[in-house]
Design a protein around this motif. Structure first.
Motif, mmCIF file in Angstrom:
data_model
loop_
_atom_site.group_PDB
_atom_site.id
_atom_site.type_symbol
_atom_site.label_atom_id
_atom_site.label_comp_id
_atom_site.label_asym_id
_atom_site.label_seq_id
_atom_site.Cartn_x
_atom_site.Cartn_y
_atom_site.Cartn_z
ATOM 1 N N VAL A 137 0.609 -1.531 -0.230
ATOM 2 C CA VAL A 137 -0.001 -0.345 -0.012
ATOM 3 C C VAL A 137 1.050 1.629 -0.011
ATOM 4 C CG1 VAL A 137 -2.019 -0.349 0.915
ATOM 5 C CG2 VAL A 137 -0.404 -0.493 2.515
ATOM 6 N N ALA A 138 2.555 1.412 -0.074
ATOM 7 C CA ALA A 138 3.334 2.218 0.579
ATOM 8 C C ALA A 138 3.355 3.354 -0.599
ATOM 9 C CB ALA A 138 4.397 1.769 1.335
ATOM 10 N N ASP A 139 3.590 3.903 -0.885
ATOM 11 C CA ASP A 139 3.592 5.449 -2.053
ATOM 12 C C ASP A 139 4.848 6.166 -1.498
ATOM 13 O OD1 ASP A 139 1.152 5.236 -3.483
ATOM 14 O OD2 ASP A 139 -0.321 5.894 -1.700
ATOM 15 N N ALA A 140 4.968 6.483 0.078
ATOM 16 C CA ALA A 140 6.563 6.509 0.789
ATOM 17 C C ALA A 140 6.840 5.900 1.534
ATOM 18 C CB ALA A 140 5.653 7.740 0.957
ATOM 19 N N PHE A 141 8.208 5.689 1.931
ATOM 20 C CA PHE A 141 8.553 5.452 2.555
ATOM 21 C C PHE A 141 9.673 6.059 3.711
ATOM 22 C CE2 PHE A 141 8.258 1.019 0.842
ATOM 23 C CZ PHE A 141 7.208 0.973 -0.241
ATOM 24 N N LEU A 142 9.259 5.667 4.683
ATOM 25 C CA LEU A 142 9.921 6.821 6.098
ATOM 26 C C LEU A 142 11.255 5.624 6.648
ATOM 27 C CD1 LEU A 142 10.534 9.921 6.622
ATOM 28 C CD2 LEU A 142 9.421 9.736 8.191
ATOM 29 N N PRO A 143 12.470 6.237 6.687
ATOM 30 C CA PRO A 143 12.984 4.670 7.296
ATOM 31 C C PRO A 143 13.035 5.129 8.939
ATOM 32 C CG PRO A 143 14.751 6.784 6.601
ATOM 33 C CD PRO A 143 13.482 6.509 5.894
ATOM 34 N N GLU A 144 13.250 4.234 9.165
ATOM 35 C CA GLU A 144 13.649 4.999 11.170
ATOM 36 C C GLU A 144 14.356 5.478 11.254
ATOM 37 O OE1 GLU A 144 14.050 0.863 13.633
ATOM 38 O OE2 GLU A 144 14.805 2.158 15.110
ATOM 39 N N GLY A 145 14.893 6.780 12.289
ATOM 40 C CA GLY A 145 15.358 7.597 12.009
ATOM 41 C C GLY A 145 14.340 8.300 13.421
ATOM 42 N N ALA A 162 0.262 15.813 -4.007
ATOM 43 C CA ALA A 162 -0.103 16.532 -4.591
ATOM 44 C C ALA A 162 -0.256 16.459 -6.350
ATOM 45 C CB ALA A 162 0.368 18.183 -5.252
ATOM 46 N N ALA A 163 1.444 15.985 -6.575
ATOM 47 C CA ALA A 163 1.145 14.955 -8.033
ATOM 48 C C ALA A 163 0.110 14.641 -8.830
ATOM 49 C CB ALA A 163 2.859 14.343 -8.290
ATOM 50 N N GLY A 164 0.212 13.049 -7.946
ATOM 51 C CA GLY A 164 -1.247 12.177 -8.229
ATOM 52 C C GLY A 164 -1.140 11.272 -9.437
ATOM 53 N N LEU A 165 0.543 11.561 -9.714
ATOM 54 C CA LEU A 165 1.466 10.721 -10.401
ATOM 55 C C LEU A 165 1.590 9.267 -10.734
ATOM 56 C CD1 LEU A 165 4.701 11.877 -12.395
ATOM 57 C CD2 LEU A 165 2.852 11.649 -13.624
ATOM 58 N N PRO A 166 0.082 7.723 -11.040
ATOM 59 C CA PRO A 166 0.148 6.740 -10.837
ATOM 60 C C PRO A 166 1.242 6.037 -10.553
ATOM 61 C CG PRO A 166 -0.787 7.198 -12.507
ATOM 62 C CD PRO A 166 -0.441 8.697 -12.479
ATOM 63 N N GLY A 167 1.451 4.956 -9.998
ATOM 64 C CA GLY A 167 2.922 4.495 -9.844
ATOM 65 C C GLY A 167 4.034 5.512 -8.729
ATOM 66 N N LEU A 168 3.699 6.350 -8.601
ATOM 67 C CA LEU A 168 5.578 6.995 -8.188
ATOM 68 C C LEU A 168 5.594 7.022 -6.474
ATOM 69 C CD1 LEU A 168 7.655 9.579 -8.537
ATOM 70 C CD2 LEU A 168 5.419 11.033 -7.492
ATOM 71 N N ARG A 169 6.949 6.790 -6.430
ATOM 72 C CA ARG A 169 7.096 6.124 -5.324
ATOM 73 C C ARG A 169 8.156 7.449 -4.658
ATOM 74 N NH1 ARG A 169 3.577 3.631 -5.589
ATOM 75 N NH2 ARG A 169 2.508 1.754 -6.262
ATOM 76 N N LEU A 170 7.816 7.772 -3.190
ATOM 77 C CA LEU A 170 9.607 8.371 -2.778
ATOM 78 C C LEU A 170 9.880 8.081 -2.228
ATOM 79 C CD1 LEU A 170 9.005 11.851 -1.969
ATOM 80 C CD2 LEU A 170 9.757 10.352 0.115
ATOM 81 N N LEU A 171 10.952 7.318 -2.118
ATOM 82 C CA LEU A 171 11.822 6.969 -0.579
ATOM 83 C C LEU A 171 12.672 8.269 -0.160
ATOM 84 C CD1 LEU A 171 13.428 4.213 -2.417
ATOM 85 C CD2 LEU A 171 11.828 4.269 -1.491
ATOM 86 N N TRP A 172 12.411 8.328 1.374
ATOM 87 C CA TRP A 172 14.022 9.429 2.258
ATOM 88 C C TRP A 172 14.641 8.530 2.329
ATOM 89 C CZ3 TRP A 172 12.943 14.409 1.783
ATOM 90 C CH2 TRP A 172 13.768 14.876 2.805
ATOM 91 N N ALA A 173 15.676 9.192 1.755
ATOM 92 C CA ALA A 173 16.864 9.220 1.714
ATOM 93 C C ALA A 173 17.941 9.148 3.448
ATOM 94 C CB ALA A 173 17.575 9.052 0.759
#
Ligand SMILES: NC(=O)c1ccc[n+]([C@@H]2O[C@H](COP(=O)([O-])OP(=O)(O)OC[C@H]3O[C@@H](n4cnc5c(N)ncnc54)[C@H](O)[C@@H]3O)[C@@H](O)[C@H]2O)c1
Length: 392
Positions: A137-145, A162-173
């Motif tokens: 279900v995740a669109d964005a991944f926020l690592p433990e930190g 806001a972008a609403g792009l299907p399939g877009l994912r964000l990883l916080w590095a």
């Protein structure tokens, strides 16, 4: 809505509340609303009526909460994703997975009266069973930190929504003291998202990539093209890039956009690390090698005649933009080179990624994302090759 999910002890409620504060949005906590509706604490309800009864009430409340819509930040209880109806409803929202290790989760949840954190073996089983549901279900991944990282990540989460792009994912590095977004998805280069770094953009690419993809980077203030190939990953090429940046008027307020494979990423990253003692770089990887491996982790540099990668610097990117559509023009031999990296990364990751890659499934966007997460996990644990990163 931005909806925060994650296992027990991941800190979802605090993170969602802090994100809401940064974004000036209301925060709704499903567990708190549930307790109000149940007229008792979750623990007491759970012990009196059992898990099935609890899940039924939870499902009803969460579905109502998600249907309310409107700009808001919501935190859900850890088990809400077990409901297929809730997972379906989450598809209409931007879901942020708050990641937590098993050890931290147990340490935070055990001994606090939580009904599902009494038996260690059952806790561990649940942790592994739910991991796949969260990822689904995740669109964005926020690592433990550090919990302050949400303050820096929140504006990017809002842009993702806001972008609403299907399939877009964000990883916080996270690597050392640096943090940055990694955006993976078709159309990332299409301008649907605000550009993730300040100042003017100076592209550095090679002639092959420049001819087909440079036009896709919006609003370049300048462009430097180098000849393609490893034999040009040299100090002489770096000097040519530095001089072109001077000629084009790049200043400390600007940044470099490294558009290309690992050679461009390493060389342009090194030029950015050293130009006027360091300006930011946004990595835009266009080979499979770069999208699954070399664009992450901040290692930059050039080769010497004596040895590869012998001069360089750690320079974490300001952002990494991964658009898998750029791979459409990649020659077959370069795909094959990238596939070797995919197999290596999948071996390191094990689990679901290895099951897919080991079974010979084709490399799709999900595999690229999983490889990126694996590499970022290794880098977060060991930015400077002290130990774990040597597995790469
Ligand atoms: N920094 C790191 O952590 C790290 C990790 C692994 C590898 N590397 C470095 O990466 C380099 C290898 O990277 P690579 O395999 O991406 O090679 P590369 O950058 O040389 O790219 C391979 C070829 O593909 C072309 N190309 C790139 N993208 C294209 C596209 N979308 N369409 C058409 N052609 C395209 C390039 O012009 C080049 O000719 C090595 O120098 C290695 O040292 C760095």
């Amino acid at each position: 809505m931005l909806v925060f999910v994650g296992f027990m002890g991941a800190g979802k409620t605090t993170l969602a509340r802090d994100a809401a504060a940064v974004l000036h949005l209301p925060h709704h906590d499903a567990d708190r609303e549930l307790e109000a509706a149940l007229g008792s604490s979750i623990e007491a309800f759970f012990d009196r009526h059992g898990e099935a009864a609890f899940r039924a009430r939870e499902e009803e409340l969460v579905l109502g909460l998600l249907a309310r819509g409107g700009p808001a930040v919501v935190s859900l209880g850890g088990g809400a994703v077990e409901s297929p109806r809730i997972r379906r409803a989450l598809g209409a929202h931007t879901v942020v997975l708050c990641e937590v290790s098993l050890a931290t989760a147990w340490q935070r949840a055990h001994g606090r009266g939580r009904p599902l954190a009494r038996d260690r073996a059952a806790f561990e089983r649940r942790f592994h069973e739910r991991a796949a549901l969260y990822e689904q279900v995740a669109d964005a991944f926020l690592p433990e930190g550090p919990k302050e990282q949400i303050r820096r990540a929140a504006p990017f989460l809002r842009d993702l929504e806001a972008a609403g792009l299907p399939g877009l994912r964000l990883l916080w590095a996270r690597a050392g003291r640096s943090e940055h977004p990694v955006l993976v998805g078709r159309g990332v280069l299409g301008g649907a998202l605000p550009w993730p770094a300040r100042g003017r953009r100076f592209g550095v690419t090679d002639e092959t990539v420049g001819a087909v993809h440079a036009g896709r980077v919006p609003d370049l203030a300048g462009l430097v093209e180098i000849p393609p190939g490893e034999r040009h990953k040299t100090l002489a090429t770096a000097q040519a890039v530095w001089q072109a940046l001077v000629a084009q008027g790049a200043t400390r307020a600007d940044h470099v956009v490294a558009l290309g494979g690992g050679v461009v990423g390493d060389l342009a990253g090194f030029c950015a690390a050293t130009y006027q003692r360091g300006i930011p770089v946004v990595q835009v990887p266009t080979t499979l090698v770069a999208q699954v491996d070399s664009a992450y982790g901040g290692k930059t540099g050039v080769d010497l005649p004596e040895a590869k990668n012998y001069v360089g610097a750690y320079h974490q990117p300001a952002a990494v933009l991964v658009d898998p559509t750029t791979l459409a023009t990649l020659p077959a031999a370069e795909h094959a080179a990238g596939y070797a990296e995919v197999v290596k990364t999948a071996l390191i990751a094990g689990g679901a990624l290895w099951e897919r890659v080991g079974a010979g499934e084709p490399v799709d966007d999900a595999v690229i994302l999983a490889c990126a997460r694996t590499k970022l996990g290794v880098v977060a644990a060991d930015e400077r090759d002290g130990g774990l990163r040597q597995v790469l």
